[in-house]
Design a protein around this motif. Structure first.
Motif, short mmCIF file in Angstrom:
data_model
loop_
_atom_site.label_atom_id
_atom_site.label_comp_id
_atom_site.label_asym_id
_atom_site.label_seq_id
_atom_site.Cartn_x
_atom_site.Cartn_y
_atom_site.Cartn_z
N ASP A 76 -0.29 2.03 0.95
CA ASP A 76 0.78 1.68 0.18
C ASP A 76 -0.28 0.60 -0.95
O ASP A 76 -0.32 0.47 -2.28
CB ASP A 76 2.42 0.92 0.34
N ASP A 77 -0.47 -0.23 -0.18
CA ASP A 77 -1.59 -1.33 -0.59
C ASP A 77 -2.31 -0.02 -1.92
O ASP A 77 -3.30 -0.89 -3.17
CB ASP A 77 -2.80 -2.08 0.06
N ILE A 78 -3.29 0.92 -1.14
CA ILE A 78 -4.48 1.84 -1.63
C ILE A 78 -3.75 2.35 -2.99
O ILE A 78 -4.54 2.41 -4.40
CB ILE A 78 -5.15 2.87 -0.49
N GLN A 79 -2.41 2.99 -2.75
CA GLN A 79 -2.01 3.74 -3.57
C GLN A 79 -1.64 2.65 -4.47
O GLN A 79 -2.10 3.05 -6.02
CB GLN A 79 -0.46 4.28 -3.46
N SER A 80 -1.03 1.27 -4.47
CA SER A 80 -1.13 0.60 -5.98
C SER A 80 -2.12 -0.49 -6.62
O SER A 80 -2.02 0.01 -7.78
CB SER A 80 -0.59 -0.96 -5.36
N LEU A 81 -3.89 -0.01 -6.04
CA LEU A 81 -5.04 -0.05 -6.27
C LEU A 81 -5.07 0.85 -7.64
O LEU A 81 -5.18 0.93 -8.19
CB LEU A 81 -6.02 -0.48 -5.29
N LEU A 82 -4.83 2.37 -6.92
CA LEU A 82 -5.19 2.87 -7.55
C LEU A 82 -4.24 3.41 -8.81
O LEU A 82 -4.91 3.29 -10.15
CB LEU A 82 -5.27 4.02 -6.98
N ASP A 83 -3.38 3.03 -8.66
CA ASP A 83 -2.58 2.86 -9.98
C ASP A 83 -2.39 2.11 -11.11
O ASP A 83 -2.37 2.62 -12.29
CB ASP A 83 -1.15 2.76 -9.60
N THR A 84 -3.24 0.63 -10.55
CA THR A 84 -3.38 -0.17 -11.46
C THR A 84 -4.70 0.35 -11.98
O THR A 84 -5.12 0.17 -13.58
CB THR A 84 -3.69 -1.59 -10.61
N LEU A 85 -5.51 0.64 -11.20
CA LEU A 85 -6.71 1.39 -11.72
C LEU A 85 -6.76 2.67 -12.81
O LEU A 85 -7.03 2.59 -14.23
CB LEU A 85 -7.54 1.40 -10.72
N ASP A 86 -5.83 3.14 -12.89
CA ASP A 86 -5.28 4.03 -13.93
C ASP A 86 -5.02 3.84 -15.53
O ASP A 86 -5.08 4.57 -16.04
CB ASP A 86 -4.03 4.97 -12.85
#
Length: 271
Positions: free
Chosen positions: A136-146
């Protein structure tokens, strides 16, 4: 294909062996400026930008080719074949350490050694493996980057760099992130943080020096310990440093550790 233009490739120095420096996510070859000149009087030094980064030829970027790290590994092997003189030692920061592993696996025996700086074969925790992040941490990081790449860059670069006493380095990394094409950076981030190269590193017999910071948000010490355990000819060197870029923040420590490791591939050393 002109590899020199494609990868903004530069060759420095001379010596009986070749060091190829490969940078990490959001960076380019200029991040090696604090370290590489230490080696140019005794090695042939090759530096380049990953396609999509720095001053590489962006027209060569293909979302299909670079949908996995294998595309970058193929590029690296082309560079080794064209510009390296034996023996060949790969110096890879962060994700480029795994690009080097894939290049090694694809062309066994061509690469004589690895220096891995802040490497991680997998960033996501699973079962008994600790990568440092929950899924979930990685997905949140990638969502923020997007959703806000420039904002993400401004907030994440200082955390990734660490080096609290050297704010100029955080500015340098932030500027590097912000120079990268956002669409390319978003794909490369997904390729990087969702990759799992544990099968590739397991049993890799090529001599390897693992340089790990004592405090690293991206690649904690336990990851370096894992790599040291699964690669039979590896050695782990912990550097007293806060941050993911010790080649910038503590280049003297990195250089000293590399000097010792690289000594078998140097026939003459001039101070």
């Amino acid at each position: 294909m002109d590899l020199q233009i494609r990868n903004n490739l530069k060759v420095w120095g001379e010596g009986p062996s070749t060091l190829i420096f490969s940078h990490g996510f959001g960076c380019d070859q200029t991040m090696w400026s604090y370290l590489f000149k230490r080696f140019t009087h005794r090695f042939r030094v090759v530096m380049y930008d990953l396609v999509g980064s720095g001053n590489s030829n962006l027209t060569e970027y293909s979302r299909e080719k670079y949908a996995t790290l294998d595309g970058y590994a193929r590029d690296l092997n082309e560079i080794v074949d064209r510009y390296a003189e034996n023996p060949v030692i790969l110096v890879g920061h962060s994700v480029s350490a795994m690009i080097g592993v894939l290049a090694d696996r694809a062309s066994p025996g061509r690469i004589n050694a690895h220096v891995m700086i802040g490497p991680s074969p997998c960033y996501i925790d699973s079962d008994e493996y600790v990568g440092g992040f929950k899924s979930d941490d990685i997905q949140s990081l990638l969502d923020t980057l997007d959703s806000n790449y420039l904002g993400w860059s401004s907030s994440m670069a200082p955390a990734i760099m660490g080096a609290p006493g050297q704010p100029a380095l955080s500015d340098e990394l932030t500027n590097s992130f912000c120079r990268t094409d956002p669409d390319i950076a978003k794909q490369f981030a997904r390729v990087t943080f969702l990759s799992d190269n544990r099968k590739d590193v397991h049993g890799l017999a090529t001599p390897t020096l693992i340089l790990q910071s004592s405090e690293d948000l991206i690649a904690p010490v336990v990851v370096g310990e894992y790599l040291n355990a699964v690669m039979p000819n590896s050695q782990l060197k912990l550097l007293e440093n806060v941050g993911h870029c010790p080649h910038m923040s503590v280049p003297a420590l990195c250089g000293a550790a590399m000097d010792s490791f690289l000594s078998p591939w140097v026939t003459e050393y001039v101070e």
